[in-house]
Design a protein around this motif. Sequence first.
Motif, PDB file in Angstrom:
ATOM      1  N   PHE A   1      28.932  12.664   5.779  1.00 24.28           N
ATOM      2  CA  PHE A   1      28.086  13.816   5.488  1.00 24.28           C
ATOM      3  C   PHE A   1      28.563  14.603   4.279  1.00 24.28           C
ATOM      4  CE2 PHE A   1      26.770  12.814   9.727  1.00 24.28           C
ATOM      5  CZ  PHE A   1      25.457  13.244   9.818  1.00 24.28           C
ATOM      6  N   PHE A   2      29.846  14.505   3.957  1.00 24.53           N
ATOM      7  CA  PHE A   2      30.421  15.225   2.826  1.00 24.53           C
ATOM      8  C   PHE A   2      30.892  14.215   1.778  1.00 24.53           C
ATOM      9  CE2 PHE A   2      30.618  18.107   6.339  1.00 24.53           C
ATOM     10  CZ  PHE A   2      30.497  19.389   5.803  1.00 24.53           C
ATOM     11  N   ASP A   3      30.817  14.611   0.534  1.00 24.77           N
ATOM     12  CA  ASP A   3      31.281  13.774  -0.572  1.00 24.77           C
ATOM     13  C   ASP A   3      32.779  13.975  -0.734  1.00 24.77           C
ATOM     14  OD1 ASP A   3      31.452  12.164  -2.781  1.00 24.77           O
ATOM     15  OD2 ASP A   3      30.586  13.618  -4.176  1.00 24.77           O
ATOM     16  N   LEU A   4      33.561  13.095  -0.138  1.00 24.57           N
ATOM     17  CA  LEU A   4      35.010  13.244  -0.122  1.00 24.57           C
ATOM     18  C   LEU A   4      35.671  12.484  -1.273  1.00 24.57           C
ATOM     19  CD1 LEU A   4      35.937  12.931   3.667  1.00 24.57           C
ATOM     20  CD2 LEU A   4      35.510  14.982   2.320  1.00 24.57           C
ATOM     21  N   PRO A   5      36.763  13.028  -1.806  1.00 26.51           N
ATOM     22  CA  PRO A   5      37.495  12.333  -2.872  1.00 26.51           C
ATOM     23  C   PRO A   5      38.303  11.148  -2.354  1.00 26.51           C
ATOM     24  CG  PRO A   5      38.608  14.372  -2.303  1.00 26.51           C
ATOM     25  CD  PRO A   5      37.327  14.368  -1.542  1.00 26.51           C
ATOM     26  N   LEU A   6      38.600  11.127  -1.049  1.00 26.32           N
ATOM     27  CA  LEU A   6      39.314  10.023  -0.404  1.00 26.32           C
ATOM     28  C   LEU A   6      38.579   9.682   0.889  1.00 26.32           C
ATOM     29  CD1 LEU A   6      42.984  11.376  -0.689  1.00 26.32           C
ATOM     30  CD2 LEU A   6      41.954   9.600  -2.114  1.00 26.32           C
ATOM     31  N   ALA A   7      38.545   8.413   1.229  1.00 20.41           N
ATOM     32  CA  ALA A   7      37.867   7.975   2.441  1.00 20.41           C
ATOM     33  C   ALA A   7      38.869   7.848   3.585  1.00 20.41           C
ATOM     34  CB  ALA A   7      37.177   6.631   2.210  1.00 20.41           C
ATOM     35  N   PRO A   8      38.731   8.633   4.664  1.00 26.94           N
ATOM     36  CA  PRO A   8      39.633   8.477   5.808  1.00 26.94           C
ATOM     37  C   PRO A   8      39.490   7.091   6.434  1.00 26.94           C
ATOM     38  CG  PRO A   8      38.448  10.570   5.921  1.00 26.94           C
ATOM     39  CD  PRO A   8      37.794   9.757   4.846  1.00 26.94           C
TER      40      PRO A   8
ATOM     41  N   GLY B   1      40.932   4.270  -2.952  1.00 24.18           N
ATOM     42  CA  GLY B   1      40.787   5.688  -2.683  1.00 24.18           C
ATOM     43  C   GLY B   1      40.662   6.026  -1.219  1.00 24.18           C
ATOM     44  N   THR B   2      41.403   5.341  -0.364  1.00 22.82           N
ATOM     45  CA  THR B   2      41.378   5.635   1.069  1.00 22.82           C
ATOM     46  C   THR B   2      42.606   6.436   1.465  1.00 22.82           C
ATOM     47  OG1 THR B   2      42.522   3.586   1.647  1.00 22.82           O
ATOM     48  CG2 THR B   2      40.104   3.528   1.573  1.00 22.82           C
ATOM     49  N   LEU B   3      42.503   7.124   2.586  1.00 18.14           N
ATOM     50  CA  LEU B   3      43.628   7.836   3.173  1.00 18.14           C
ATOM     51  C   LEU B   3      43.792   7.317   4.594  1.00 18.14           C
ATOM     52  CD1 LEU B   3      45.759  10.127   3.022  1.00 18.14           C
ATOM     53  CD2 LEU B   3      43.997  11.673   3.929  1.00 18.14           C
ATOM     54  N   GLY B   4      44.841   6.535   4.811  1.00 20.65           N
ATOM     55  CA  GLY B   4      45.079   5.944   6.123  1.00 20.65           C
ATOM     56  C   GLY B   4      45.569   6.974   7.116  1.00 20.65           C
ATOM     57  N   ILE B   5      44.919   7.043   8.284  1.00 20.60           N
ATOM     58  CA  ILE B   5      45.269   8.011   9.319  1.00 20.60           C
ATOM     59  C   ILE B   5      46.002   7.311  10.454  1.00 20.60           C
ATOM     60  CG2 ILE B   5      44.411   9.841  10.826  1.00 20.60           C
ATOM     61  CD1 ILE B   5      43.694  10.220   7.856  1.00 20.60           C
ATOM     62  N   GLY B   6      47.139   7.857  10.844  1.00 19.83           N
ATOM     63  CA  GLY B   6      47.838   7.434  12.055  1.00 19.83           C
ATOM     64  C   GLY B   6      47.841   8.600  13.023  1.00 19.83           C
ATOM     65  N   MET B   7      47.194   8.452  14.158  1.00 21.06           N
ATOM     66  CA  MET B   7      47.027   9.561  15.098  1.00 21.06           C
ATOM     67  C   MET B   7      47.865   9.351  16.344  1.00 21.06           C
ATOM     68  SD  MET B   7      43.524  11.348  16.481  1.00 21.06           S
ATOM     69  CE  MET B   7      43.153  10.168  17.773  1.00 21.06           C
ATOM     70  N   VAL B   8      48.565  10.401  16.777  1.00 17.68           N
ATOM     71  CA  VAL B   8      49.391  10.372  17.977  1.00 17.68           C
ATOM     72  C   VAL B   8      48.670  11.152  19.073  1.00 17.68           C
ATOM     73  CG1 VAL B   8      51.663  10.813  18.961  1.00 17.68           C
ATOM     74  CG2 VAL B   8      51.433  10.363  16.491  1.00 17.68           C
ATOM     75  N   GLY B   9      48.284  10.448  20.167  1.00 14.07           N
ATOM     76  CA  GLY B   9      47.521  11.069  21.244  1.00 14.07           C
ATOM     77  C   GLY B   9      46.050  10.736  21.114  1.00 14.07           C
ATOM     78  N   TYR B  10      45.369  10.569  22.267  1.00 17.68           N
ATOM     79  CA  TYR B  10      44.000  10.060  22.176  1.00 17.68           C
ATOM     80  C   TYR B  10      43.082  10.604  23.270  1.00 17.68           C
ATOM     81  CZ  TYR B  10      46.437   6.920  25.394  1.00 17.68           C
ATOM     82  OH  TYR B  10      47.229   6.425  26.395  1.00 17.68           O
ATOM     83  N   ALA B  11      43.479  11.714  23.919  1.00 20.23           N
ATOM     84  CA  ALA B  11      42.611  12.276  24.953  1.00 20.23           C
ATOM     85  C   ALA B  11      41.668  13.302  24.335  1.00 20.23           C
ATOM     86  CB  ALA B  11      43.449  12.860  26.089  1.00 20.23           C
ATOM     87  N   PHE B  12      41.571  14.503  24.881  1.00 18.96           N
ATOM     88  CA  PHE B  12      40.591  15.492  24.434  1.00 18.96           C
ATOM     89  C   PHE B  12      40.652  15.742  22.932  1.00 18.96           C
ATOM     90  CE2 PHE B  12      39.747  20.349  24.622  1.00 18.96           C
ATOM     91  CZ  PHE B  12      38.493  20.187  24.068  1.00 18.96           C
ATOM     92  N   MET B  13      41.814  16.185  22.437  1.00 21.24           N
ATOM     93  CA  MET B  13      41.922  16.480  21.011  1.00 21.24           C
ATOM     94  C   MET B  13      41.867  15.208  20.175  1.00 21.24           C
ATOM     95  SD  MET B  13      41.885  19.577  19.949  1.00 21.24           S
ATOM     96  CE  MET B  13      40.534  19.757  21.098  1.00 21.24           C
TER      97      MET B  13
END
Length: 397
Positions: free
Chosen positions: A32-39, A6-18
């Motif tokens: 902190f939140f009960d999520l249906p998928l774990a990032p 039940g995970t959701l794999g994140i691929g992020m483009v860019g790594y500065a401020f945002m």
Amino acid sequence: MVGAGGTLGIGMVGYAFMGAAHTHAWRTAGRFFDLPLAPDLAVLCGRNAEAAQRAAERLGWRSTETDWKQLLSRDDVGLVDICSPGDTHADIAIAALDAGKHVLCEKPLANTVEEARAMAAAAERAAARGVRSMVGFSYRRVPALVLARRLVAEGRLGQVRHVRAAYLQDWIVDPEFPLVWRLRRETAGSGALGDIGAHIVDMAQYLTGDVLTGVSALTETFIKERPLPTALSDAGGGLSGLSAGAGRGEVTVDDAALFLGRFAGGALATFEATRFAIGRKNALRIELNGSLGSLAFDLESLNELEFYDGTEDPDVAGFRRILVTEPTHPYVAAWWPPGHLLGYEHTFTHQAVDLVTDIAADRDPVPSFADGLRVQLVLDAVQRSAAAGGGWQPISE
């Protein structure tokens, strides 16, 4: 794409401020939140391999790539999070959606209406296959503003007649501040208009539940040339650690934008976006006046909402300060006891929570790419009006 357990794999483009803000959100949301998928922070992407590796180690990403196209073939990536400059948004988002990856794209959605239309069309195609997308107007997740939207929707303001919004910053008042990508049209699309004006346009349309139909605008670029930076920011938009190099270049975006607007429902609006309000660091304020009441919000008092109920006895009526920290207020129950304040970073966590929840529920998140296109149409009309000397410009559907 949902991973094992039940995970959701994140691929992020860019790594500065945002990128840093989004990373904090992905790491915090499930704690902190009960999520249906774990990032799952699967992969961080940046053009400079060494810099990307340093950022991944600092922020907690498991691996790195230097080409965003590699994210599309990775089985451990189910969502592509786009935190890179505006000129990259369309290519990455459309390719990711067509490859079956969910997408979170920072605002403004694109640099042009044409790009935004193509992205909205790709999002519509993808949604038919259960692939979801969202544009990152994070201020929609401020609890006080969600409460404000609720009050408007419940009719507590009556017929909305006026909207006045301003977003004031001062980070480029120094004429020797270098020519970063945010000051070049080919990468940023526009200046204060797209960077911070997009926020107040979206906020006005979100709070009213209405859309702008036309604008009359003025824009200005106060500093025409700036020193070239020693190195251009690498796909992230960071503003710290930059210094001027040899030579100078032309500033090709606006420094400030002022415009009037009219809503479909008849309300009148004023907007101001500038990065030259010296002393103002991140001052967003919006006020709505209706036939039955008014409300006002100031980002520098992020946990507060001002509300005036025009139906009360005039002898005791007045603007009331609502401290939006009760567990009954939007998002707040997951955090701290009443009176313990939330901050800027929490808006990104709430954004991640809502997106993951919507993906798991197989429903379209908001704000959608269509909402992002609607904002882009307003920005385009502002630019056309300013170029024509401030004449009225209708906003196409």
